[in-house]
Design an enzyme around this catalytic site. Structure first.
Site, PDB file in Angstrom:
ATOM      1  N   GLN A 231     -13.185  71.289 -61.471  1.00 42.63           N
ATOM      2  CA  GLN A 231     -11.820  71.804 -61.473  1.00 42.63           C
ATOM      3  C   GLN A 231     -11.671  72.927 -60.445  1.00 42.63           C
ATOM      4  O   GLN A 231     -10.561  73.348 -60.156  1.00 42.63           O
ATOM      5  CB  GLN A 231     -11.458  72.356 -62.859  1.00 42.63           C
TER       6      GLN A 231
ATOM      7  N   PHE B  81     -10.764  69.373 -68.917  1.00 39.66           N
ATOM      8  CA  PHE B  81     -10.361  70.105 -70.125  1.00 39.66           C
ATOM      9  C   PHE B  81     -10.883  71.535 -70.162  1.00 39.66           C
ATOM     10  O   PHE B  81     -11.037  72.121 -71.239  1.00 39.66           O
ATOM     11  CB  PHE B  81     -10.781  69.339 -71.392  1.00 39.66           C
TER      12      PHE B  81
ATOM     13  N   GLU C   9     -14.133  74.073 -65.218  1.00 36.76           N
ATOM     14  CA  GLU C   9     -13.452  75.161 -64.501  1.00 36.76           C
ATOM     15  C   GLU C   9     -14.458  75.974 -63.715  1.00 36.76           C
ATOM     16  O   GLU C   9     -14.245  76.278 -62.557  1.00 36.76           O
ATOM     17  CB  GLU C   9     -12.667  76.061 -65.477  1.00 36.76           C
TER      18      GLU C   9
ATOM     19  N   ARG D  90      -7.217  86.251 -73.470  1.00 37.21           N
ATOM     20  CA  ARG D  90      -6.108  85.367 -73.834  1.00 37.21           C
ATOM     21  C   ARG D  90      -5.967  85.268 -75.359  1.00 37.21           C
ATOM     22  O   ARG D  90      -4.876  85.077 -75.882  1.00 37.21           O
ATOM     23  CB  ARG D  90      -6.232  83.984 -73.197  1.00 37.21           C
TER      24      ARG D  90
ATOM     25  N   PHE E  25      -7.862  78.097 -73.900  1.00 36.41           N
ATOM     26  CA  PHE E  25      -8.557  79.250 -73.336  1.00 36.41           C
ATOM     27  C   PHE E  25      -8.534  80.469 -74.258  1.00 36.41           C
ATOM     28  O   PHE E  25      -8.159  81.563 -73.851  1.00 36.41           O
ATOM     29  CB  PHE E  25      -7.882  79.580 -71.993  1.00 36.41           C
TER      30      PHE E  25
ATOM     31  N   THR F 196      -4.267  84.907 -66.426  1.00 39.14           N
ATOM     32  CA  THR F 196      -4.123  86.287 -66.880  1.00 39.14           C
ATOM     33  C   THR F 196      -4.753  87.248 -65.868  1.00 39.14           C
ATOM     34  O   THR F 196      -4.428  88.422 -65.852  1.00 39.14           O
ATOM     35  CB  THR F 196      -4.761  86.477 -68.260  1.00 39.14           C
TER      36      THR F 196
ATOM     37  N   ALA G 249      -5.316  76.893 -66.470  1.00 39.71           N
ATOM     38  CA  ALA G 249      -4.247  77.752 -66.965  1.00 39.71           C
ATOM     39  C   ALA G 249      -2.891  77.039 -66.980  1.00 39.71           C
ATOM     40  O   ALA G 249      -1.857  77.681 -67.043  1.00 39.71           O
ATOM     41  CB  ALA G 249      -4.168  79.056 -66.158  1.00 39.71           C
TER      42      ALA G 249
ATOM     43  N   GLU H 103      -1.695  72.763 -71.397  1.00 38.04           N
ATOM     44  CA  GLU H 103      -2.386  73.303 -72.571  1.00 38.04           C
ATOM     45  C   GLU H 103      -1.504  73.531 -73.799  1.00 38.04           C
ATOM     46  O   GLU H 103      -1.959  73.310 -74.928  1.00 38.04           O
ATOM     47  CB  GLU H 103      -3.058  74.632 -72.211  1.00 38.04           C
TER      48      GLU H 103
HETATM   49  N1  MTE Z   1      -5.199  66.128 -69.069  1.00 40.46           N
HETATM   50  C1  MTE Z   1      -6.151  65.199 -68.787  1.00 40.46           C
HETATM   51  N2  MTE Z   1      -5.830  63.902 -68.837  1.00 40.46           N
HETATM   52  N3  MTE Z   1      -7.429  65.581 -68.485  1.00 40.46           N
HETATM   53  C2  MTE Z   1      -7.798  66.906 -68.458  1.00 40.46           C
HETATM   54  O1  MTE Z   1      -8.950  67.219 -68.183  1.00 40.46           O
HETATM   55  N4  MTE Z   1      -7.085  69.248 -68.765  1.00 40.46           N
HETATM   56  C3  MTE Z   1      -6.130  70.131 -69.432  1.00 40.46           C
HETATM   57  C4  MTE Z   1      -4.691  69.738 -69.092  1.00 40.46           C
HETATM   58  N5  MTE Z   1      -4.513  68.335 -69.271  1.00 40.46           N
HETATM   59  C5  MTE Z   1      -6.805  67.889 -68.757  1.00 40.46           C
HETATM   60  C6  MTE Z   1      -5.487  67.438 -69.033  1.00 40.46           C
HETATM   61  C7  MTE Z   1      -6.302  71.535 -69.102  1.00 40.46           C
HETATM   62  S1  MTE Z   1      -7.510  72.399 -69.891  1.00 40.46           S
HETATM   63  C8  MTE Z   1      -5.498  72.181 -68.206  1.00 40.46           C
HETATM   64  S2  MTE Z   1      -5.656  73.833 -67.894  1.00 40.46           S
HETATM   65  C9  MTE Z   1      -4.450  71.461 -67.477  1.00 40.46           C
HETATM   66  O2  MTE Z   1      -4.446  70.066 -67.745  1.00 40.46           O
HETATM   67  C10 MTE Z   1      -4.663  71.701 -65.976  1.00 40.46           C
HETATM   68  O3  MTE Z   1      -3.785  71.000 -65.187  1.00 40.46           O
HETATM   69  P1  MTE Z   1      -2.310  71.538 -64.857  1.00 40.46           P
HETATM   70  O4  MTE Z   1      -2.448  72.966 -64.505  1.00 40.46           O
HETATM   71  O5  MTE Z   1      -1.926  70.659 -63.754  1.00 40.46           O
HETATM   72  O6  MTE Z   1      -1.513  71.334 -66.108  1.00 40.46           O
HETATM   73  N1  LUZ Z   2      -8.577  80.270 -66.656  1.00 44.87           N
HETATM   74  C1  LUZ Z   2      -8.545  81.485 -66.125  1.00 44.87           C
HETATM   75  C2  LUZ Z   2      -7.689  79.876 -67.577  1.00 44.87           C
HETATM   76  O1  LUZ Z   2      -9.388  81.800 -65.297  1.00 44.87           O
HETATM   77  N2  LUZ Z   2      -7.584  82.334 -66.514  1.00 44.87           N
HETATM   78  C3  LUZ Z   2      -6.655  82.021 -67.436  1.00 44.87           C
HETATM   79  O2  LUZ Z   2      -5.795  82.827 -67.753  1.00 44.87           O
HETATM   80  C4  LUZ Z   2      -6.705  80.747 -68.005  1.00 44.87           C
HETATM   81  N3  LUZ Z   2      -5.825  80.386 -68.940  1.00 44.87           N
HETATM   82  C5  LUZ Z   2      -5.909  79.180 -69.470  1.00 44.87           C
HETATM   83  C6  LUZ Z   2      -6.894  78.326 -69.051  1.00 44.87           C
HETATM   84  N4  LUZ Z   2      -7.770  78.666 -68.110  1.00 44.87           N
HETATM   85 MO1  MOS Z   3      -7.807  74.542 -68.657  1.00 48.54          MO
HETATM   86  S1  MOS Z   3      -8.863  75.424 -70.204  1.00 48.54           S
HETATM   87  O1  MOS Z   3      -7.239  76.037 -68.030  1.00 48.54           O
HETATM   88  O2  MOS Z   3      -9.035  74.142 -67.643  1.00 48.54           O
END
Ligand code: MTE
Ligand code: LUZ
Ligand code: MOS
Length: 754
Positions: free
Chosen positions: A192, A223, A227, A305, A339, A434, A503, A706
C-alpha cells in the site's frame, strides 16, 4: 457511472498481481528463518550447513546488511533481521536464498540455533504494570470530568475487551527485486506504500532513494496490513538481490504470513460514563491498553486515532481519555481498516449499553439523545459538521425502526428457545491522515497526440476501486469518455514521495491532484481551441470527446484539438500536487482541526438466536450511509458491504488466539474463522444519505473505505440483546468477538467476569 475498470481482467483471471509477473532468467527464491520463541537471547546461531546445501546461494544474517538493519517507520525500534535478541515468535532471523523454494525450505531446517529464554509478556495490562511502552502514552481532555461527575444522576464503570484481527488479504505479502546497472534496483512489491518500501530498501542497502524504483500494479487486498509491513519483504528481497547479484522473489505462504505479520491491535479498556437525569451523557473517561506487539510499527498513530474516535458520534462535554501503547512479545501489530477507531468506538458503545441495561431502557434512547449536531466540539477541538441526526432519522423512518422493535418484542414473547435481538449502530469517522504531513498527493497526466490519456497517481489499487475513480475524475475534468483514459501502475519513479494508500483518503488526495493536472492541461487546450475556432474561451466547452461553442457542437473534435495543440508546440503533460486546506493538529495541546471532514452513518441489525445451540443468523443489516454525493454507487456500495461484513467478522467470529508463550494458535484457516457468504446478513440493505452539504471530498464523493467497518459493531450488540431476551440475568462480559462458544456459555450464565 462506469463499472470497476478491473472487472474484465479480474473475471478472466488476467489481472496482474505480484505472482503473475514473468520472472527473469536466473531468479532466486527467498525464505525466512524465524524465531520459534517469543523472547530470548540468541546464544548460538550456525548457518554453515544451510549455506553449503546444494542449490543454496546465500544465507543472510543481520551482519550481512550493508546499510542499516532497521525498518521501524515511526520509531527506529525494529531490526529487519534479529541481532542477538528475539522479541516475538515469527521474528525474522535469517534469509535463505536458493534456486527454488523447495531447496530454500530444506535449507531452513539445517540452520541451528540456541536460545536463552527471557520472560514473555502477551497481556497489555501486564506490560502497562511494568511500564513497558512502545511510545509515550497519550491523553485527550475536554471540559472537566471531575466537576461533571458530581452533576451526574447515573454513573457506570466497566471493562471492555476487543480482539485482534488477521487481515487475510487473498494475496499474501511478497516482493520481487531485480538488480539493474550501477547499483540500481527495481522492486515489485505488493504494498500500500510504495514510497515506504523505497525508503526502507534505501535504508537497509545504504543507497539513495533515486537508486530504488518500486512498482505496484495492484494488490489482492491490503486492509492496512500492507501499509508499512510490506516493506519487510521488499527489503529482504532487495538485500538478497544485492548480495547475490540476481533477481530475488519471496511470496509468503499463508501460514508464514499469519505467523510473521502483525494484525489489528487487541485492546483492553476501562471506562466510566456519567449521565444526567435526562440521559445526556455529561462525562466520559476511558483508559485504553493497546496490545502493540514487540515493535512500534504504526501503533503510536493507531493509538491516537483511538482517542480521536473515543466518543464516536456523540456530543460529550467532559471527556478524559488515556491511551497506552503496550509493548508485548507478539508480532508488531499494525494498521487494519479503521486504524484504532473501531476499538475506541466499541468501548463507548459498551458504556452506553451497560448504562441502558442498568437503567432498564433501550440503548438507542441514550444513543439518539446524544448524537452530534453541527457546531458541537470533538474532544480534540474540531467543530463538527454533522450528518449524524440525518442518518439516524432516515434509518429510523426508511427501515421502520419502531415497528421492527415491536415485532421483535412480539416474536420474543411467543418464542422461548429462539430469540431475536437488535441494535442500532451510528458511526462517525474522521477523514485525513491524523499525521498532517501525510495529507498530500501528486499526479502525472499525459495526453498523447491521438487524444488518449495516461494518468499516474500515488494511489494503490487494492480492490477498493480507486483506479476507476481516478479515471472518472480525469474523464470528467477533460470532458472525454472514460475509455480514452488509462491509469498506470503506481511507481516511485513516476510519482515521488507518496503517502500510503490508507486512511480512506486516497481517492480524495490523489483525485484532487488528477483534477488539478487535468484542469491545467484544459486551460491550455481552451486557448488553443479558441484560436482554432475563432471564438472566445468562455464560449467553449468540452463535452463527450467534442468541442462545443455555446452549446453547439463545433467542427473540432477532442482528437483534432489535441493534435492541433501539439502542432503549436504546447505541452500536453502536467504534474500536479494537492494538499487539503486548513488541517492542523498540535500534539502539545492535543487540539486542532485534524480532519478534512467526517463520514456519518447508521446501521440497524436484527439477528435470530438459537438459544439451545448458541447459533444465530443475521436477519438484516440496514444502513443509511453518508457517501456525500457518490461518484460511483456500485464501488461505494461494494465498499460498504465488504467493510460491514469485515467488521462483523472482527466482532463476532474472528478469534485470534495467542497462548502464554506468545504462539499463535489460530494460525490457519482451519482454526481462524472469517465471514463467508452464509455470514452475510440475509437482508443487506445499504442506502446513501441524500445530502446537499458541500465537503472537501473529490467531486463531493466522500471517502468510503474504512467508515462502514464500524457498522459491524452493531452485530455484537444485537447478539447481546438476544442473549438478554433469553436470560435477562445473564452476566455477559463485554468481550468481543462474540463467538458461538461464548454465546452459549452466556445464555446459561456460565460466562463469568473477564
Ligand atoms: N477494499 C478492498 N477491496 N481491499 C482492501 O484492501 N482496504 C481498505 C479500504 N477498502 C481495502 C478496501 C482500507 S484499510 C483502506 S484505508 C481503504 O480501502 C484505502 O483506500 P481508499 O483510501 O481509496 O479508500
Ligand atoms: N494511516 C496513517 C492510517 O498513517 N494515519 C492515519 O491517520 C490512518 N488512518 C486510518 C488508516 N490508516
Ligand atoms: Mo487502511 S487501515 O488506512 O490501510
Amino acid at each position: 457511472m462506469i463499472s470497476n475498470i478491473d472487472t474484465y481482467s479480474h473475471v478472466r483471471g488476467e489481472s496482474i498481481y505480484l505472482d503473475d509477473i514473468p520472472l527473469q532468467v536466473g531468479t532466486l527464491f527467498a525464505k525466512v528463518f524465524d524465531s520459534t520463541v517469543a523472547h530470548a537471547h540468541i546464544k548460538h546461531l550456525d548457518i554453515s550447513k544451510a549455506k553449503n546445501y546444494p542449490g543454496v546461494r546465500a544465507v543472510i544474517i543481520h551482519s550481512d546488511i550493508t546499510g542499516e538493519n532497521q525498518i521501524g517507520g515511526i520509531i527506529p525500534d525494529e531490526p529487519l533481521l534479529a541481532e542477538n535478541m528475539v522479541d516475538f515468535i515469527g521474528m525474522p532471523i535469517a534469509i535463505v536464498v536458493a534456486e527454488n523454494e523447495h531447496i530454500a525450505k530444506k535449507a531452513l531446517k539445517l540452520i541451528e540455533i540456541e536460545y536463552e529464554p527471557l520472560p514473555i509478556i502477551v497481556d497489555p495490562r501486564e506490560a502497562h504494570r511494568q511500564g513497558k511502552y512502545l511510545s509515550t502514552p497519550r491523553h485527550f481532555n475536554l471540559g472537566d470530568t471531575e466537576i461533571a461527575w458530581s452533576n451526574c444522576a447515573h454513573i457506570f464503570e466497566g471493562k471492555a475487551e476487543s480482539g485482534g484481527q488477521e487481515h487475510l488479504y487473498i494475496e499474501t505479502q511478497g516482493a520481487y527485486a531485480v538488480p539493474g546497472e550501477n547499483g540500481f534496483i527495481k522492486v515489485y512489491s505488493s504494498t500500500q506504500g510504495p514510497t515506504a518500501v523505497q525508503k526502507t530498501v534505501s535504508r537497509v542497502l545504504g543507497k539513495p532513494m533515486h537508486q530504488v524504483e518500486v512498482d505496484t500494479t495492484r494488490l489482492g487486498g491490503g486492509f492496512g496490513g500492507k501499509e508499512d509491513q510490506a516493506s519487510t519483504w521488499g527489503a529482504m528481497c532487495a538485500v538478497a538481490a544485492h548480495i547475490t547479484k540476481s533477481p530475488v522473489k519471496y511470496s509468503l505462504d499463508r501460514m508464514e504470513d499469519m505467523r510473521m505479520t502483525g494484525k489489528r491491535h487487541p485492546y483492553s479498556s476501562d471506562y466510566k460514563i456519567g449521565l444526567d437525569k435526562d440521559l445526556n451523557i455529561i462525562a466520559y473517561e476511558a483508559q485504553y491498553y493497546q496490545n502493540g506487539g514487540a515493535a512500534a510499527d504504526l501503533s503510536p498513530a493507531i493509538l491516537e486515532r483511538t482517542l480521536f474516535h473515543a466518543t464516536n458520534t456523540y456530543n460529550i462535554p467532559n471527556v478524559k481519555t488515556s491511551a497506552y501503547p503496550c509493548k508485548t512479545n507478539l508480532p508488531p501489530n499494525t494498521a487494519f481498516r479503521g486504524f484504532g477507531g473501531p476499538q475506541g468506538m466499541f468501548v463507548i458503545e459498551t458504556a452506553i449499553v451497560q448504562a441502558a441495561e442498568a437503567l432498564g431502557i433501550e440503548p438507542h434512547v441514550i444513543q439518539h439523545k446524544n448524537l452530534l449536531k453541527t457546531g458541537d466540539e470533538f474532544p480534540y477541538g474540531q467543530k463538527v459538521v454533522s450528518e449524524a441526526i440525518e442518518c439516524w432519522t432516515e434509518a429510523e423512518t426508511q427501515f421502520n425502526f419502531q415497528e421492527k422493535i415491536k415485532s421483535i418484542e412480539a416474536f420474543n414473547n411467543k418464542n422461548q428457545l429462539i430469540k431475536k435481538g437488535y441494535a442500532i449502530m451510528p458511526i462517525c469517522f474522521g477523514i485525513s491522515f491524523t499525521k498532517t504531513m501525510l495529507n498530500q498527493a501528486r499526479s502525472l497526466v499525459h495526453v498523447y497526440t491521438d487524444g488518449s490519456v495516461l494518468i499516474t497517481t500515488g494511489a494503490v489499487e487494492m480492490g477498493q476501486g480507486v483506479n476507476t475513480k481516478m479515471v472518472q475524475v480525469a474523464a470528467k475534468t477533460l470532458g472525454i469518455d472514460e475509455s480514452f483514459v488509462k491509469i498506470n501502475s503506481t511507481n516511485t519513479f513516476r510519482i515521488a514521495n507518496t503517502s500510503p494508500t490508507a486512511a480512506s483518503a486516497t481517492a480524495d488526495l490523489n483525485g484532487k491532484a488528477v483534477e488539478i493536472a487535468c484542469n491545467k492541461i484544459k486551460e491550455r487546450l481552451l486557448i488553443s481551441a479558441a484560436e482554432d475556432l475563432g471564438v472566445s474561451e468562455s464560449d467553449i466547452a468540452f463535452v463527450k470527446n467534442e468541442i462545443y461553442i455555446n452549446g453547439e457542437k463545433s467542427k473540432l473534435s477532442w482528437k483534432d484539438l489535441i493534435f492541433s495543440t501539439y502542432a503549436k508546440r504546447v505541452s500536453l503533460s502536467e504534474h500536479a500536487h494537492y494538499t487539503p486546506p486548513d488541517i492542523h493538529f498540535d500534539t502539545n495541546t492535543e487540539k486542532g482541526h485534524p480532519f478534512a471532514y467526517h463520514v456519518f452513518g447508521t446501521s440497524i441489525f436484527e439477528i435470530t438466536l438459537d438459544c439451545i445451540r448458541g447459533r444465530y443468523t443475521v436477519d438484516s443489516a440496514q444502513v443509511i450511509h453518508d457517501a456525500g454525493q457518490t461518484m460511483n454507487e456500485k464501488i461505494d456500495l461494494g465498499q460498504c458491504e465488504g467493510a460491514l461484513v469485515q467488521g462483523m467478522g472482527w466482532m463476532t467470529m474472528e478469534e485470534l488466539i495467542y497462548d502464554k508463550e506468545g504462539r499463535l494458535r489460530s494460525n490457519a484457516l482451519s482454526t481462524y474463522k472469517v465471514p463467508d457468504i452464509y455470514s452475510v446478513p440475509k437482508d443487506l440493505d445499504i442506502r446513501f444519505l441524500k445530502t446537499e452539504k458541500t465537503n472537501l471530498a473529490i467531486l463531493q464523493s466522500k471517502a468510503v473505505g474504512e467508515p462502514p467497518l464500524m457498522y459491524g459493531i452493531g452485530a455484537y450488540f444485537a447478539i447481546r440483546n438476544a442473549i438478554k431476551a433469553f436470560n435477562p440475568k445473564a452476566l455477559v462480559p463485554f468481550d468481543a468477538p462474540a463467538t458461538h462458544e461464548k454465546i452459549l456459555l452466556a445464555l446459561y450464565g456460565k460466562y463469568g467476569e473477564i
